[in-house]
Design an enzyme around this catalytic site. Structure first.
Site, PDB file in Angstrom:
ATOM      1  CE  LYS A   1      -3.761  -2.536   2.067  1.00  0.00           C
ATOM      2  NZ  LYS A   1      -4.436  -3.038   3.264  1.00  0.00           N
TER       3      LYS A   1
ATOM      4  CD  GLN B   1      -3.498  -4.755   6.239  1.00  0.00           C
ATOM      5  OE1 GLN B   1      -3.525  -3.725   5.574  1.00  0.00           O
ATOM      6  NE2 GLN B   1      -3.987  -5.897   5.790  1.00  0.00           N
TER       7      GLN B   1
ATOM      8  CG  ASP C   1      -9.882  -0.705   4.592  1.00  0.00           C
ATOM      9  OD1 ASP C   1      -9.590  -1.154   3.479  1.00  0.00           O
ATOM     10  OD2 ASP C   1      -9.148  -0.806   5.597  1.00  0.00           O
TER      11      ASP C   1
END
Ligand code: GUN
Length: 280
Positions: free
Chosen positions: A50, A94, A117
């Site tokens: 990322k 994460q 997200d």
């Protein structure tokens, strides 16, 4: 018949190039904060990816690598600070978090306008009712692949194997939004093979190597493999027995090089969207 291989890597490169071009025209750089807690090796690989994507797209990125003994309160405080920062448009925690965390509370602490997200209940609710907003990265990456390869979804029977909050459930919703008839299968589905054989578009998102065999796939079906497993030799693979299923499917995604790179590209699109929505 041998399936057309959907090249997620090439498509992701194209998407990121488009994102980069759009980001260049903004009056400030999009910023993404990535929080990783503990030392899960898979998470480390994803987070590194990322950060690299952010560089490629011309974004600012800041990593917060917290020790596995961090408390829930400390993590919530960090998110609280990032919520207020002008230079940070998106915040990504994460997953999975170590056991001591209440994951849902952490995800709810991210301000919905920075929830790149699309895991916050507010954004999940908007997704459900079809309002414009963030789209979850993996499912929207799958939809983009289908679109780019000219696979019509409307009126098709889509079978999603897996019911996770990250992939299975939102994947089903996105397909429904595109007017598919959708079946969601899971560990208690009693006739998995029969259900899969009814699919025009089959999405496997379970995390079990070898789950989808050729006899479970209808001739000419489109097969999307979301999983990222390691086989006995330690090689990356998905849920689909690729070689045999590719002989029957019309389109198939490889692992690696299929859905994974598209998930990352969609995160970049979401971060760009975040920056635009913050007036950059
Ligand atoms: N872990 C596995 N997939 C994802 C994802 O899409 N986002 C985050 N934050 N964590 C993950």
């Amino acid at each position: 018949m041998s399936a057309i291989v959907i090249d997620g890597k090439a498509l992701a490169a194209k998407v990121k190039e488009q994102v980069r071009a759009k980001a260049k025209k903004l009056n400030a750089q999009p910023g993404l904060a990535v929080i990783i807690v503990g030392d899960n090796p898979a998470s480390r690989v994803y987070v590194n990816g990322k950060k690299k994507d952010c560089e490629e797209c011309g974004f600012f990125s800041q990593e917060y690598a917290l020790s596995g003994t961090t408390s829930q309160q400390e993590l919530l405080e960090l998110i609280g600070k990032l919520n207020e920062r002008q230079d940070i448009d998106g915040i990504l925690v994460q997953l999975p978090l170590p056991e001591q965390f209440d994951e849902q509370e952490v995800l709810r602490a991210i301000r919905p306008d920075k929830d790149v997200d699309c895991f916050h209940p507010y954004n999940v609710g908007k997704l459900m009712i079809g309002e414009e907003g963030y789209l979850p990265c993996t499912p929207s990456g799958v939809m983009r692949m289908l679109e780019e390869y000219g696979v019509e979804v409307a009126g098709k029977h889509c079978v999603v194997v897996g019911r996770s909050n990250i992939v299975g459930k939102p994947q089903a919703i996105l397909m429904l939004r595109k007017h598919a008839t959708v079946t969601i299968c899971h560990s208690r589905t009693s006739d998995l093979a029969d259900q899969c054989r009814r699919a025009d578009i089959l999405v496997a998102a379970v995390g079990r190597t070898g789950l989808i065999t050729a006899d479970m796939v209808k001739e000419g079906a489109v097969v999307i493999d979301v999983a990222m497993n390691r086989n006995e030799q330690g090689k990356l693979c998905g849920d689909v027995c690729y070689e045999e299923v590719a002989q029957k499917a019309s389109y198939i995604t490889p692992v690696p090089g299929g859905v994974g790179p598209m998930t990352r590209a969609m995160l970049m699109e979401n971060t760009l969207y975040a920056a635009q929505s913050h007036g950059k």
